[in-house]
Design a protein around this motif. Structure first.
Motif, PDB file in Angstrom:
ATOM      1  N   GLU A   1      18.869 -15.319  70.111  1.00 56.75           N
ATOM      2  CA  GLU A   1      18.409 -16.548  70.675  1.00 56.75           C
ATOM      3  C   GLU A   1      18.913 -16.941  72.096  1.00 56.75           C
ATOM      4  O   GLU A   1      20.124 -16.875  72.289  1.00 56.75           O
ATOM      5  N   LEU A   2      18.226 -17.217  72.937  1.00 52.44           N
ATOM      6  CA  LEU A   2      18.298 -17.221  74.394  1.00 52.44           C
ATOM      7  C   LEU A   2      18.220 -18.767  74.602  1.00 52.44           C
ATOM      8  O   LEU A   2      17.840 -19.621  73.645  1.00 52.44           O
ATOM      9  N   ALA A   3      18.501 -19.322  76.003  1.00 52.30           N
ATOM     10  CA  ALA A   3      18.553 -20.586  76.272  1.00 52.30           C
ATOM     11  C   ALA A   3      17.053 -20.796  76.290  1.00 52.30           C
ATOM     12  O   ALA A   3      16.086 -20.006  76.455  1.00 52.30           O
ATOM     13  N   ASN A   4      16.587 -22.049  75.808  1.00 52.63           N
ATOM     14  CA  ASN A   4      15.226 -22.382  75.633  1.00 52.63           C
ATOM     15  C   ASN A   4      14.639 -22.690  77.085  1.00 52.63           C
ATOM     16  O   ASN A   4      15.446 -22.452  78.041  1.00 52.63           O
ATOM     17  N   ALA A   5      13.370 -22.816  77.052  1.00 56.09           N
ATOM     18  CA  ALA A   5      12.752 -23.012  78.345  1.00 56.09           C
ATOM     19  C   ALA A   5      13.164 -24.068  79.475  1.00 56.09           C
ATOM     20  O   ALA A   5      13.467 -23.936  80.546  1.00 56.09           O
TER      21      ALA A   5
ATOM     22  N   GLY B   1       7.013 -31.719  77.109  1.00 55.87           N
ATOM     23  CA  GLY B   1       6.832 -31.316  76.009  1.00 55.87           C
ATOM     24  C   GLY B   1       8.052 -30.471  75.516  1.00 55.87           C
ATOM     25  O   GLY B   1       9.023 -30.501  75.921  1.00 55.87           O
ATOM     26  N   ARG B   2       7.980 -30.393  74.015  1.00 55.60           N
ATOM     27  CA  ARG B   2       9.237 -29.756  73.518  1.00 55.60           C
ATOM     28  C   ARG B   2       9.406 -28.279  74.195  1.00 55.60           C
ATOM     29  O   ARG B   2       8.602 -27.539  74.000  1.00 55.60           O
ATOM     30  N   PRO B   3      10.482 -27.812  74.387  1.00 47.17           N
ATOM     31  CA  PRO B   3      10.981 -26.627  74.885  1.00 47.17           C
ATOM     32  C   PRO B   3      10.941 -25.450  73.872  1.00 47.17           C
ATOM     33  O   PRO B   3      11.450 -25.843  72.904  1.00 47.17           O
ATOM     34  N   ALA B   4      10.248 -24.327  74.169  1.00 52.33           N
ATOM     35  CA  ALA B   4      10.215 -23.564  73.125  1.00 52.33           C
ATOM     36  C   ALA B   4      11.383 -22.691  72.920  1.00 52.33           C
ATOM     37  O   ALA B   4      11.962 -22.285  74.207  1.00 52.33           O
ATOM     38  N   ARG B   5      11.830 -22.327  71.734  1.00 51.24           N
ATOM     39  CA  ARG B   5      12.819 -21.845  71.481  1.00 51.24           C
ATOM     40  C   ARG B   5      12.540 -19.985  72.074  1.00 51.24           C
ATOM     41  O   ARG B   5      11.477 -19.563  71.836  1.00 51.24           O
ATOM     42  N   ARG B   6      13.477 -19.453  72.535  1.00 49.29           N
ATOM     43  CA  ARG B   6      13.162 -18.019  73.308  1.00 49.29           C
ATOM     44  C   ARG B   6      14.411 -17.058  72.577  1.00 49.29           C
ATOM     45  O   ARG B   6      15.492 -17.387  72.203  1.00 49.29           O
ATOM     46  N   PHE B   7      13.808 -15.786  72.213  1.00 47.68           N
ATOM     47  CA  PHE B   7      14.447 -14.819  71.489  1.00 47.68           C
ATOM     48  C   PHE B   7      14.478 -13.381  72.431  1.00 47.68           C
ATOM     49  O   PHE B   7      13.573 -13.262  72.988  1.00 47.68           O
TER      50      PHE B   7
ATOM     51  N   PRO C   1      12.270 -11.237  76.556  1.00 46.61           N
ATOM     52  CA  PRO C   1      12.394 -12.563  75.974  1.00 46.61           C
ATOM     53  C   PRO C   1      10.876 -12.616  75.273  1.00 46.61           C
ATOM     54  O   PRO C   1       9.730 -12.491  75.874  1.00 46.61           O
ATOM     55  N   PHE C   2      10.800 -13.319  74.026  1.00 48.80           N
ATOM     56  CA  PHE C   2       9.772 -14.002  73.665  1.00 48.80           C
ATOM     57  C   PHE C   2       9.759 -15.182  72.822  1.00 48.80           C
ATOM     58  O   PHE C   2      10.851 -15.410  72.451  1.00 48.80           O
ATOM     59  N   THR C   3       8.764 -15.879  72.400  1.00 48.65           N
ATOM     60  CA  THR C   3       8.810 -17.218  71.911  1.00 48.65           C
ATOM     61  C   THR C   3       8.408 -16.730  70.349  1.00 48.65           C
ATOM     62  O   THR C   3       7.589 -15.826  70.086  1.00 48.65           O
ATOM     63  N   ALA C   4       8.302 -17.806  69.663  1.00 45.24           N
ATOM     64  CA  ALA C   4       7.999 -17.627  68.135  1.00 45.24           C
ATOM     65  C   ALA C   4       6.401 -17.635  68.009  1.00 45.24           C
ATOM     66  O   ALA C   4       5.897 -16.813  67.453  1.00 45.24           O
ATOM     67  N   THR C   5       5.821 -18.363  68.968  1.00 45.63           N
ATOM     68  CA  THR C   5       4.354 -18.165  69.210  1.00 45.63           C
ATOM     69  C   THR C   5       3.823 -16.939  69.583  1.00 45.63           C
ATOM     70  O   THR C   5       2.920 -16.556  68.816  1.00 45.63           O
ATOM     71  N   GLU C   6       4.551 -16.407  70.532  1.00 48.34           N
ATOM     72  CA  GLU C   6       4.057 -15.007  70.913  1.00 48.34           C
ATOM     73  C   GLU C   6       4.461 -14.042  69.873  1.00 48.34           C
ATOM     74  O   GLU C   6       3.318 -13.146  69.531  1.00 48.34           O
TER      75      GLU C   6
END
Length: 403
Positions: free
Chosen positions: A59-63, A72-78, A27-32
């Motif tokens: 796309e996985l479940a968000n944080a 804060g806003r939960p990050a999208r995870r992929f 799993p990773f985020t867009a920021t990563e």
């Protein structure tokens, strides 16, 4: 990997860069991904969304939903799913065939090992390999169009086009019966490699040569074969013949390309026939079973005096082999590979002592492989996964973009 993925004739390097970042990461985020792929945030998100739309990245479940939300806003995870595709590895020896199919995370989906008849014609061998390959694919449950790469190891030198040169006795043509042509339609990338070359790939990827740029994987069971890595590159030669061991026919004290299995048995028989072994000892008792090398080495490890003498002489034989390889390739390490490696320490101890006076260069470190009898399959999996990453997966994305 290749970072050029085509969309309607236009290059989309960003897709390749994100795929390369995502490979094997979990799993990773867009920021990563933005940091790892060295892209702007908008380009990263656009590439990820495109790959999600294509069904390549999930796309996985968000944080928050995953229980990792801390404000804060939960990050999208992929994630790049391991079951997106699969690779096939073959080990086609003179008398055996091994086939393994894995997903992109190296998890096995099917494994088959069977005998091959050394007397088969080229046509019979092709048909047998294809029949077992079809059976393994059926066992895996993977559709054929999801195979992203295939790599086959053979007991023959292999040129860059996957062919083997003619052998005086026809051995190479039989062990590599035109596999590059026969298997061409099985995957976007089909590679045929010498078995010792694949042993070297396995050791560099997962074994005793991780992080080493100069080493030799010495397949040393029935016949000697060497996969040579110099300055980080696996050597092949004009006909794929680097590491062919016929040269030892001309080396005094070695005299053939026989591996440590037959050499150990021959040395034990010589000791017994010369009357140097205890008549009622366990080494002599192995005569009835044909003096199997693994059992001789087990006796040596248990400090049986007769078997220790055999192991010492086998070590002197190995030292001569390594001295020639050391003078030719100047390796940092020589790794003894194959099933014989499991009990090889008594021989290695003797070889280390015998090697020092045989070389002017610093002697390479002698190690035993821990990758077992299936080391050729292990190297074929590593090679196929690398090809899937660099070619097969980008081609899959390009096809879906066009479709």
């Amino acid at each position: 990997m290749s970072t050029s993925v085509v969309e309607h004739g236009n290059a989309r390097p960003s897709l390749g860069q994100v795929l390369d970042f995502a490979w094997g990461r979990g799993p990773f985020t867009a920021t990563e991904a933005m940091a790892g792929a060295s892209l702007t945030r908008s380009t990263t998100i656009d590439a990820i969304d495109t790959l999600v739309d294509l069904g390549v990245v999930h796309e996985l479940a968000n944080a928050r939903d995953a229980g990792e939300y801390s404000g804060g806003r939960p990050a999208r995870r992929f994630e790049l799913p391991a079951d997106l595709g699969a690779v096939i590895a073959l080990d086609a020896g003179d008398a055996h065939l091994g086939i393994t199919i894995t997903d992109l995370a190296r998890a096995p989906l099917a494994h088959l090992r069977t005998g091959l008849d050394p007397q088969h014609t080229v046509g019979q061998r092709r048909a047998t390999i294809l029949r077992h390959l079809e059976a393994a694919l059926a066992e895996s449950g993977v559709p054929r169009d999801r195979i992203l790469a295939l790599c086959a190891g053979v007991a023959a030198p292999v040129a860059r086009d996957g062919s083997s040169p003619p052998h005086p006795a026809g051995f190479w043509e039989r062990t590599n019966p035109g596999l590059a042509e026969v298997l061409a339609g099985w995957a976007p990338v089909v590679q045929v490699k010498n078995d010792a070359v694949l042993a070297a790939a396995a050791e560099g990827d997962l074994g005793e040569a991780v992080g080493c740029r100069d080493y030799i994987a010495l397949v040393a069971g029935e016949r000697l074969g060497a996969g040579a890595v110099v300055d980080g590159h696996i050597l092949h030669g004009a006909h794929g013949g680097v590491g062919e061991m016929v040269l030892f026919d001309h080396v005094r004290g070695v005299d053939s390309a026989d591996g440590l299995g037959p050499v150990t048995a021959r040395l034990a028989r010589g000791l017994i026939e010369a009357g140097e072994a205890s008549p009622g000892g366990p080494l002599v008792a192995l005569l009835a079973d044909g003096l199997p090398a693994d059992r001789i080495l087990a006796l040596a490890a248990a400090r049986d005096p007769d078997a220790v003498r055999v192991a010492r002489r086998a070590g002197e034989f190995l030292a001569r082999v390594v001295a020639v390889l050391g003078s030719t390739y100047d390796p940092e390490r020589v790794i003894i590979c194959g099933a014989i490696a499991d009990g090889i320490e008594p021989v290695l101890d003797a070889a280390r002592d015998a090697l020092r006076p045989l070389l002017d260069l610093p002697a390479p470190v002698l190690l035993r492989s821990r990758l077992g009898a299936d080391i050729v399959l292990t190297g074929a999996i590593s090679t196929a996964l690398a090809a899937a990453r660099s070619v097969g997966l980008p081609q899959l994305v390009a096809q879906r973009l066009r479709g």
